[in-house]
Design an enzyme around this catalytic site. Structure first.
Site, PDB file in Angstrom:
ATOM      1  CG  HIS A   1      -5.148   0.579  -3.771  1.00  0.00           C
ATOM      2  ND1 HIS A   1      -4.514   0.370  -2.567  1.00  0.00           N
ATOM      3  CD2 HIS A   1      -6.180  -0.299  -3.808  1.00  0.00           C
ATOM      4  CE1 HIS A   1      -5.139  -0.573  -1.897  1.00  0.00           C
ATOM      5  NE2 HIS A   1      -6.145  -1.009  -2.634  1.00  0.00           N
TER       6      HIS A   1
ATOM      7  CE1 TYR B   1      -6.398  -6.968  -6.824  1.00  0.00           C
ATOM      8  CE2 TYR B   1      -6.134  -8.233  -4.812  1.00  0.00           C
ATOM      9  CZ  TYR B   1      -6.188  -7.022  -5.469  1.00  0.00           C
ATOM     10  OH  TYR B   1      -6.045  -5.859  -4.756  1.00  0.00           O
TER      11      TYR B   1
ATOM     12  NE  ARG C   1      -3.132  -3.588  -1.454  1.00  0.00           N
ATOM     13  CZ  ARG C   1      -2.534  -4.338  -0.539  1.00  0.00           C
ATOM     14  NH1 ARG C   1      -1.213  -4.427  -0.526  1.00  0.00           N
ATOM     15  NH2 ARG C   1      -3.234  -5.019   0.353  1.00  0.00           N
TER      16      ARG C   1
ATOM     17  CG  HIS D   1      -5.809  -8.790   1.202  1.00  0.00           C
ATOM     18  ND1 HIS D   1      -5.992  -9.195  -0.105  1.00  0.00           N
ATOM     19  CD2 HIS D   1      -5.683  -7.433   1.146  1.00  0.00           C
ATOM     20  CE1 HIS D   1      -5.983  -8.149  -0.897  1.00  0.00           C
ATOM     21  NE2 HIS D   1      -5.798  -7.070  -0.165  1.00  0.00           N
TER      22      HIS D   1
ATOM     23  NE  ARG E   1      -3.490  -2.290   2.839  1.00  0.00           N
ATOM     24  CZ  ARG E   1      -3.194  -3.441   3.450  1.00  0.00           C
ATOM     25  NH1 ARG E   1      -1.972  -3.601   3.982  1.00  0.00           N
ATOM     26  NH2 ARG E   1      -4.075  -4.411   3.537  1.00  0.00           N
TER      27      ARG E   1
ATOM     28  CE  LYS F   1      -6.106  -1.082   5.140  1.00  0.00           C
ATOM     29  NZ  LYS F   1      -7.424  -1.301   4.501  1.00  0.00           N
TER      30      LYS F   1
END
Length: 293
Positions: A239, A274, A242, A265, A144, A168
């Site tokens: 992004h 994806y 990404r 994730h 990110r 995150k």
């Protein structure tokens, strides 16, 4: 419990117990403020009926489904916290439904376009060296933009070809990268970064022209500008790189679980989008190439 005290306690809960990002905390506090305005500050009047009225007003004001979904999630978090603290006799958020948010397929570069974006003439100036290193690393790792900006110089393991990323929820992961990214990083660190280093630079890997840690806005502007130079490339930011990295990994044979780990994730459901991107591109190729399509 009055309004201000409730908001202050909830803020501490989000920051120190949930360890949410500053961006998420700001969004949740804006949502809670809106909800309490709807209640005229009377926390004791909070029930499922008022929650539904508040969300209906948001819908009537034209708020996007994604915004409504976030505000529903915030309301659930807030009511659960209030119930645990004894401020509400029951948790009305448990009875609240959630709008299903459509997940459009992200735009991605094809491999020819990705090569064109990364194919740059030899650079000598610090800005050119930095931008090339950031582009190579974004595409090589799928990190990110916030993770890229937060990298320190010692987060790069040149011997093992991995970077240490703090994602995150402050979850740390190691992400591999290839030789082109390593070469670009070395050129930046040897010939570019030392010319911009100042006392305020600290350990930051990527710097702005004044020597401070680079910010996400600068990275976004650079990516948009580089993509604008490639004919046929969609207009997207970091992004998008990404998304592109994840899609190309799957198209190259990587398994979904590995891509999930690389991207950081929490849920495999997030990564599965994806696979849909790859299938759609396969359909496009089939329609263009098969005589009986």
């Amino acid at each position: 419990m009055n309004r201000d005290e409730a908001v202050a306690e909830f803020t501490r809960h989000l920051r120190f117990e949930r360890d949410l990002s500053p961006h998420t905390v700001r969004a949740y506090l804006a949502d809670v403020t809106s909800l309490l305005d709807h209640l005229n500050g009377r926390l004791e009047d909070l029930d499922v009926g008022t929650l539904r009225q508040w969300l209906a007003e948001q819908h009537g004001a034209g708020k996007a489904r994604a915004t409504l979904a976030r505000r529903t999630a915030c309301a659930r978090t807030f009511t659960a916290y209030c119930h645990r603290r004894g401020w509400l006799p029951a948790d009305p958020g448990l009875m609240l439904g959630s709008a299903k948010v459509p997940r459009p397929l992200p735009a991605v570069l094809d491999q020819r376009q990705a090569e064109a974006v990364l194919d740059a003439p030899p650079a000598e100036e610090p800005k050119e060296l930095r931008d090339q290193a950031m582009l190579e690393l974004l595409y090589a790792t799928g990190v990110r933009v916030s993770e890229l900006c937060a990298l320190d110089a010692d987060d790069v393991d040149r011997d093992r070809h991995v970077i240490r990323v703090l994602g995150k929820g402050r979850k740390e992961r190691s992400v591999p990268f290839g030789l082109p990214a390593l070469r670009a990083l070395d050129r930046w660190c040897v010939h570019g970064r030392p010319r911009w280093v100042r006392a305020r630079s600290g350990p930051a890997l990527f710097l702005g022209v004044r020597g401070g840690r680079i910010d996400a806005g600068t990275v976004r502007r650079m990516v948009h500008a580089r993509l604008a130079q490639v004919e046929g490339a969609p207009d997207m930011g970091p992004h998008g790189l990404r998304h592109t990295a994840a899609t190309h990994l799957l198209e190259g044979g990587a398994d979904l679980r590995s891509v999930q780990e690389l991207l950081g994730h929490a849920s495999l459901n997030t990564t599965q989008i994806y696979t849909h991107v790859s299938i759609e591109r396969l359909r496009t190729a089939y329609r263009q190439a098969h005589p009986r399509a």
